[in-house]
Each structure stands twice: as C-alpha cells, then as structure tokens.
Design an enzyme around this catalytic site. Structure first.
Site, short mmCIF file in Angstrom:
data_model
loop_
_atom_site.label_atom_id
_atom_site.label_comp_id
_atom_site.label_asym_id
_atom_site.label_seq_id
_atom_site.Cartn_x
_atom_site.Cartn_y
_atom_site.Cartn_z
N ARG A 60 78.69 -27.30 36.45
CA ARG A 60 78.75 -25.88 36.81
C ARG A 60 77.37 -25.24 36.64
NH1 ARG A 60 82.86 -23.47 32.84
NH2 ARG A 60 82.83 -21.66 34.23
N HIS A 91 77.07 -17.57 31.34
CA HIS A 91 77.83 -16.88 30.30
C HIS A 91 76.80 -16.43 29.25
CE1 HIS A 91 80.38 -20.01 32.08
NE2 HIS A 91 81.41 -19.21 31.88
N HIS A 103 87.33 -22.02 25.68
CA HIS A 103 88.74 -21.79 25.93
C HIS A 103 89.58 -22.22 24.73
CE1 HIS A 103 87.06 -22.04 30.02
NE2 HIS A 103 88.02 -21.21 30.34
N ASP A 177 84.05 -12.47 28.79
CA ASP A 177 84.81 -13.60 29.28
C ASP A 177 86.29 -13.31 29.02
OD1 ASP A 177 85.25 -16.08 30.42
OD2 ASP A 177 83.82 -17.14 29.16
#
Length: 457
Positions: A60, A91, A103, A177
């Site tokens: 990513r 981020h 996460h 986020d």
C-alpha cells in the site's frame, strides 16, 4: 468485482520509476470516481514502508525511500486534483515502521524526532505542499513526540495541532482513522475517544461503532464548556470549504447514464496494463530461467492463495498456456497437508519449469503478511533440491526471505488480473522486464535491484 478500472498497488507504480504514471493513475481514479459521485479519496498512503515485517502497509506504500514516496505521493495528489477529486493522505505521522496492525492493537513507533523528520514526515510535507485536502491521522503511538503512555496520534494535540497544523501549516480537513479499530478501542471508550479526538484537532471522526453515541458525547462536551462552539464551527468551515473546492455547491448529482462512457473504459484499462507491465521486477535469475525457454513443454504452475481468492492464478495460468506447452495448474493454501506437498514435489520432478505464485497481501485483522510455513518450507525444499523454480510474488515482495534458495524471483506486486497477465507476458518473453525494487528485501536484495530482460524475438 466489476465497475472501476482495477490498478496495481501503488508500490507497483514506484517500481515503474515513473512520476507521470503515478499522476495519470491518480487522474483516472479521480475521473472515474467523480463520474460515479465519489468526491474524496482516502489516498494516497504516504507511509514509508521501512519495516519489512509491517503487517498492514506493505504494498500500500510507494516504498521505503522517503524522497521517492514523497515524489510519487505528490504526483498522485496532483493527478487526483486534475481529475476533480479531493485527496486525503494517510496515516499521519507515519505507519510504515510499525510491527502491529492498528486494526488489532496500538503500534509503537520508536523513532526519534530526528528520524521522524528525515523519514516519516518527509512525504507528508510533500503532500501538504502538493495541496492535500485532508490528512488521516493513524492510531499509532509516537513517544518521541507525545510521551503520554498509550495515547495514539489520533488523540494527540501535540501531533495533530502541534506538528500537522502548527509546524506544517496544514489548513485542510483532519480525519481520524476508523474509530472502531483496536488501536483505539482497547484503551479508550468511544465517548472519551470522540471528545479527545476533537480536542486534538480532528474535524471528521471516521466510522465510530455507534454514531449516535458519538454525537451525544460531543454535544455533552459542548454543553459543559469542555469543547467550544467555535471549535466545532472551525471544523464545519473546513468541511464546507472542501465541498466548495469540489464544486458541490454548484452540482451535487451525477448522471448515471454517463457512467459507462467514463468508468472502466478501454483507455483506462490500457493505462492499468501499462503500469502492470512496467512494474514487473526480476530480482534474481541465477540460472537464466527467465524468460522461459521456448523448448520447455511441461510447466507446473502452483498457486498459493486463500481458499476464498477465487481469481488468484486464473488469468496467469490462462496467459501461460499455449499449444506449444502444457501447463498443469495446482492450487494450495494454508490447509494443504505435508502429504499433499510431498505428492506435489514428485510431480514437480517431471516438470521442466516450476512456477510458484504467491498471492499474499496486507489485510486488516490478519496480523502478518507471511505465507503459511508449510508452503514456504515446500518451496525452499524444492529450490534447495535443484528444481528449476521461478517464484512469483503477486503481493508482498518480502516473501522471498522464507525461501531464499529459489533461483529466480519475480515481483508482480498485486493479485489483480492485469498484474497476472503482465507477469505471464514477462515470463514468456512477450514483454520486456524493466522494474526496480522500491524496497530492499533483506538480506538478499538492496533497494533498486532489477534485472532487465528484452522481448524474445
């Protein structure tokens, strides 16, 4: 899944070495998104993927060189703007050196402030200079900036207001986020996190578990005087200003009948194919296996992917097949037994070329970007035994560390069908191989590695 043009991951863009391709991909994504009514893209990822063990960033990211990530990220932002779409870099202040998926838990970035200034923050400065409309702040702890134990950047006034708005002069929208991620919820209640995020400087709180409860918490904080009405007004003005820049004050609706003439059209598919072809990177080929010899008649193609990844290997094997060669296709996954691998090794012994393709990419809540030990051990034993193995990564470039004896290692970067076809064309000598690694693959290959191959006439 149908719809928009499917592009390779952005690390593939960096492997091409082309800023103009990064710009064009951003532009096309914006044009297609706006045609369908999408105004803002939560991209680009501006993290510098300096940690090979990072379980969630990986492909990513544009790569591990801060200057290159800044260059490609800025080009991508300019492309999004050219297509009429707002861009949100993430981020902040940098998730690339993490070893934990936010996460699941709270990643700890142990870098010093000097290191942050010279690595993690470089692409964000470039993004702000390129006109980022928004910045998404990660749930990552950065004690060199905010030493309070367990406080993520998303709740830190020192990081959001002090560095992003103060030092960098960013005047756009600040997103958190997702508020339901483990990096936040394991330490904070939703009500507390909601208020703390606004106090830190956030304008939009992404994906709370209970939006009504989040709104109630903000209302209570305003009524009590903890958060002023002017503070809320400032966020609202930033959001309205972004909507104005996007032209929503003049036109908020799209014509659904016009979508087929814009989304997924042939010109855009050609761009995706060009990116995929130019990104193919050959890191090793000690025995001259690439391109595959025209005299090779028996090819064993082994695809490693999750059982639910139904398209993995399909386009690749179809493109490999031809009247001049027999391609035997086999699927394996994390459930494949040692007995099945032993049988597969016997079948590999009669093949002239063995192509082992791995479809392993970053995925939230998974916790790692590694292949199963059974698969990695099988590939290493096969290679160490002298088999003519070409390993192809359709995802994480770092997999080679688990089977370092493979004589040839090709990187195709993503599982998209356009990447599968590009890899097959490269292996068969139908397309040149020109890509270079935007990351190092320790201890085997430094950044910039890339063997060139010409088209076979």
């Amino acid at each position: 899944q149908g719809g928009g043009t499917d592009f390779p991951p952005v690390m593939a863009l960096a492997a091409t070495g082309s800023d103009s391709l990064a710009y064009e991909v951003g532009r096309v994504i914006a044009v297609e998104g706006r045609a369908a009514g999408v105004t803002l893209n939560l991209a680009p990822v501006l993290d510098v993927n300096s940690n090979p063990a990072n379980p969630i960033i990986n492909t990513r990211s544009f790569g591990e060189d801060p200057a290159a990530v800044a260059r490609f990220g800025a080009a991508y932002v300019r492309g999004l703007h050219a297509g009429g779409m707002l861009a949100a870099g993430k981020h902040f202040p940098g998730h690339g050196d993490a070893a934990t998926d936010s996460h699941i838990g709270l990643p700890l970035i142990r870098a010093s402030r000097a290191r942050l200034d010279s690595v993690e923050l470089v692409p964000f400065r470039a993004g702000v200079a390129a006109g980022l409309d928004a910045v998404l702040v990660g749930h990552i702890a950065v004690p060199a900036i905010d030493p309070e134990d367990g406080r993520p950047a998303s709740l830190s006034p020192r990081i959001v207001t002090g560095i992003l708005r103060g030092e960098m002069g960013f005047r756009g929208i600040v997103f958190t986020d997702a508020m339901n991620m483990g990096g936040l919820t394991r330490r904070f209640s939703q009500a507390d996190a909601t208020v703390l995020a606004i106090e830190a400087g956030a304008d939009i709180l992404l994906q709370p578990d209970d939006p009504r409860a989040a709104v109630t918490a903000v209302e209570a904080a305003v009524r009590s005087g903890r958060i002023s009405e002017s503070r809320i007004d400032a966020s609202v003005r930033r959001i309205l200003a972004a909507k104005e820049r996007a032209g929503l004050a003049q036109r908020r609706e799209v014509d659904p009948r016009a979508i087929p003439g814009v989304v997924g059209i042939e010109a855009h598919e050609r761009l995706a194919a060009e990116v995929a072809a130019r990104s193919i990177t050959l890191a090793r080929d000690g025995r001259g296996l690439v391109p595959i010899s025209r005299t090779a008649r028996r090819v064993l193609s082994i695809t490693y992917a999750d059982a639910g990844s139904l398209t993995a290997g399909r386009a690749f094997d179809e493109a490999l097949a031809g009247p001049e060669r027999a391609v035997e296709s086999v699927r394996v996954d994390g459930r494949t037994s040692s007995a099945e691998y032993a049988d597969l090794a016997r079948r590999a012994a009669s093949a002239e070329v063995v192509i082992v393709s791995a479809y392993v990419a970053p995925r939230q809540y998974r916790g790692s970007v590694d292949a199963a030990e059974g698969f990695s051990g099988f590939v290493e034993r096969l290679a160490a035994g002298g088999a003519p193995v070409i390993a192809v990564s359709f995802g994480s470039p770092y997999l080679v560390s688990a089977f370092p004896s493979v004589p040839a290692y090709l990187l195709a970067w993503g599982r998209e069908e356009v990447c599968q076809r590009a890899a097959a064309d490269a292996l068969l000598g139908r397309a040149p191989i020109t890509g270079r690694l935007p990351v190092s693959l320790p201890p085997l290959f430094p950044i910039g590695t890339g063997l060139r191959r010409d088209v076979v006439q």
